[in-house]
Design an enzyme around this catalytic site. Structure first.
Site, PDB file in Angstrom:
ATOM      1  N   PHE A 130       0.856  -1.186   0.000  1.00 44.63           N
ATOM      2  CA  PHE A 130       0.000   0.000   0.000  1.00 44.63           C
ATOM      3  C   PHE A 130       0.888   1.230   0.000  1.00 44.63           C
ATOM      4  O   PHE A 130       1.712   1.412   0.886  1.00 44.63           O
ATOM      5  CB  PHE A 130      -0.943   0.046   1.207  1.00 44.63           C
ATOM      6  CG  PHE A 130      -1.883   1.231   1.124  1.00 44.63           C
ATOM      7  CD1 PHE A 130      -2.983   1.193   0.283  1.00 44.63           C
ATOM      8  CD2 PHE A 130      -1.630   2.397   1.833  1.00 44.63           C
ATOM      9  CE1 PHE A 130      -3.826   2.297   0.162  1.00 44.63           C
ATOM     10  CE2 PHE A 130      -2.477   3.496   1.728  1.00 44.63           C
ATOM     11  CZ  PHE A 130      -3.573   3.449   0.886  1.00 44.63           C
ATOM     12  N   ASP A 215       9.277   2.514   1.837  1.00 44.42           N
ATOM     13  CA  ASP A 215       8.093   3.278   2.227  1.00 44.42           C
ATOM     14  C   ASP A 215       7.840   2.997   3.710  1.00 44.42           C
ATOM     15  O   ASP A 215       7.303   1.956   4.075  1.00 44.42           O
ATOM     16  CB  ASP A 215       6.884   2.875   1.373  1.00 44.42           C
ATOM     17  CG  ASP A 215       5.639   3.691   1.730  1.00 44.42           C
ATOM     18  OD1 ASP A 215       5.694   4.481   2.697  1.00 44.42           O
ATOM     19  OD2 ASP A 215       4.616   3.529   1.032  1.00 44.42           O
ATOM     20  N   LYS A 244       2.299   9.469   8.555  1.00 43.14           N
ATOM     21  CA  LYS A 244       1.499   8.964   9.684  1.00 43.14           C
ATOM     22  C   LYS A 244       1.975   9.495  11.048  1.00 43.14           C
ATOM     23  O   LYS A 244       1.525  10.535  11.486  1.00 43.14           O
ATOM     24  CB  LYS A 244       1.427   7.443   9.646  1.00 43.14           C
ATOM     25  CG  LYS A 244       0.576   6.960   8.456  1.00 43.14           C
ATOM     26  CD  LYS A 244       0.019   5.552   8.618  1.00 43.14           C
ATOM     27  CE  LYS A 244      -1.119   5.257   7.663  1.00 43.14           C
ATOM     28  NZ  LYS A 244      -0.709   4.759   6.354  1.00 43.14           N
TER      29      LYS A 244
END
Ligand SMILES: *Cc1c(COP(=O)(O)O)cnc(C)c1O
Length: 397
Positions: A130, A215, A244
């Site tokens: 993702f 990532d 995040k």
């Protein structure tokens, strides 16, 4: 028909929150809930952390926003902290995880371009990944369900099975620019990546003139018990994304790179109106101050171990409902046998919040500063949720 004035893109649980404190949130109708959902790996220090609140308030009274047409000392300070603590020499600040990934892809392509390889534009990614919801990061994610109906898929991505070195080798061609991977697939179901596989990727990149992109939007900022997950592996990327947790709930992201990898990102090649503004940076600096303080990460690792032990014994006592505990630090997945959505609904009934992930996994994402007493309480509620679910199934059947 929906009566909400909002886009119907989210299947929302019927709960709204009024305030939070540490690991707890209180709904608008006064229900106190234990938050192991962490705003999906965002609230690394829980809710309303006094130091973060103070940093935000102090900056709010001084200066919110100036553009990147000027120097922003708070930005330089956070970039220095991040580069001192990692492989990186350079940082670009943006507003989200997807933007950080966009910047990483652009940085890799520009590197190849200024290195005399304008043909090298393709990025190899992995099944189950993702990387975000923009058109390019969706193409990198490669999930057919997310791509359907959004027109031509952005070109330049080749997806291979996770952990399959031969498939990576076969996918490398004259147009390959980079390989991009999450050190642990978060949304994909807390799928761990073998450290040897990361070493293999580093080696393939070095031998083929490719850049390695990690990532770490989900795994970074202490989530796995190290500042960044790559630090467990000993394998350093050329480019890395963060978002995040980086603002502890204040939305922003970052793309980090070595000086060499960032050499194509010259004035005018990339930009962001809001990226790295003083308000965001003030909170980011406060988050990093806390995380990098002596002993903080060791304490988080200790509590992670405690949580995993407690969780393993709960999982052992419900073999018909749940199968396996996996993850690092405070990025924990429980693979379910019954539908993960049922488990999440059952935990919610026990006033415990968790998040779903791929492979029928329930994610537990408590803040790094969760207490042992809160872990005990969370495990009691998780256990009670599974018991209630099993009792309901038994009376159904
Ligand atoms: C969440 C996530 C993203 C996207 O972040 P947004 O802030 O939602 O754009 C990208 N990569 C990974 C690994 C993520 O977990």
């Amino acid at each position: 028909m929906s009566r909400s004035p909002l886009f119907d893109t989210f299947a929302r649980a019927p709960l709204a929150f009024d305030h939070g404190e540490g690991t707890w949130v209180v709904t608008t109708d006064g229900r106190r809930m234990l938050d192991f959902s962490g705003g999906v790996a965002v609230n690394v220090l829980g809710h309303a952390h006094p130091q973060l609140v103070a940093a935000l308030k102090a900056q709010a009274e001084k200066l919110w926003h100036v553009s990147n047409l000027f120097r922003i000392p708070e930005q330089e300070e956070l970039a220095k902290t991040l580069t001192d603590a990692t492989f990186a020499d350079k940082v670009f600040f943006c507003n989200s995880g997807a933007e950080a990934v966009e910047c990483a892809i652009k940085t890799a392509r520009r590197y190849q371009f200024v290195s005399g390889h304008p043909e090298r534009v393709r990025v190899i990614t992995f099944a189950g990944a993702f990387h975000g919801r923009t058109l390019a990061t969706l193409a990198a994610t490669g999930n057919a369900k997310y791509l359907e109906g959004f027109g031509p898929v952005a070109g330049g991505f080749d997806q291979v099975p996770l952990g399959d070195k031969k498939a990576v080798e076969a996918a490398i061609g004259p147009e390959t620019a980079a390989i991009m991977i999450e050190p642990i697939q978060g949304e994909g179901g807390v799928r761990l990546v073998d450290r040897q596989f990361l070493r293999d990727l580093r080696d393939l990149c070095d031998r083929n003139g490719l850049l390695l992109i990690f990532d770490e939007v989900q795994t970074g900022i202490g989530r796995t018990g190290r500042l960044f997950a790559y630090q467990w592996s000993g394998v350093e990327p050329d480019i890395m994304t963060s978002a995040k947790g980086i603002g502890g709930g204040f939305p922003f992201g970052a793309c980090l790179a070595t000086e060499e990898a960032a050499k194509g990102m010259t004035p005018g090649t990339h930009g962001s109106t809001f990226g790295g503004n003083p308000l965001a940076m003030a909170v980011g600096n406060a988050v990093l101050d806390i995380l990098l303080a002596d002993g903080f990460m060791e304490e988080a690792q200790r509590k992670s171990l405690y949580l995993k032990q407690r969780l393993a014994s709960v999982v052992d006592s419900h073999p018909d409902s749940v199968a396996e505990v996996r993850g690092e630090g405070m990025l924990i997945g429980v693979r379910c046998i019954v539908p993960a959505g049922d488990v999440i609904a059952a935990t919610r009934d026990q006033d415990l919040l968790c998040v779903a992930a791929g492979e029928n996994v329930v994610r537990l994402l408590p803040p790094l500063n969760v207490t042992e007493a809160e872990i005990d309480e969370g495990m009691k509620r998780f256990d009670a949720a599974l018991t209630a679910l099993e009792a309901a199934k038994a009376s159904d059947g």
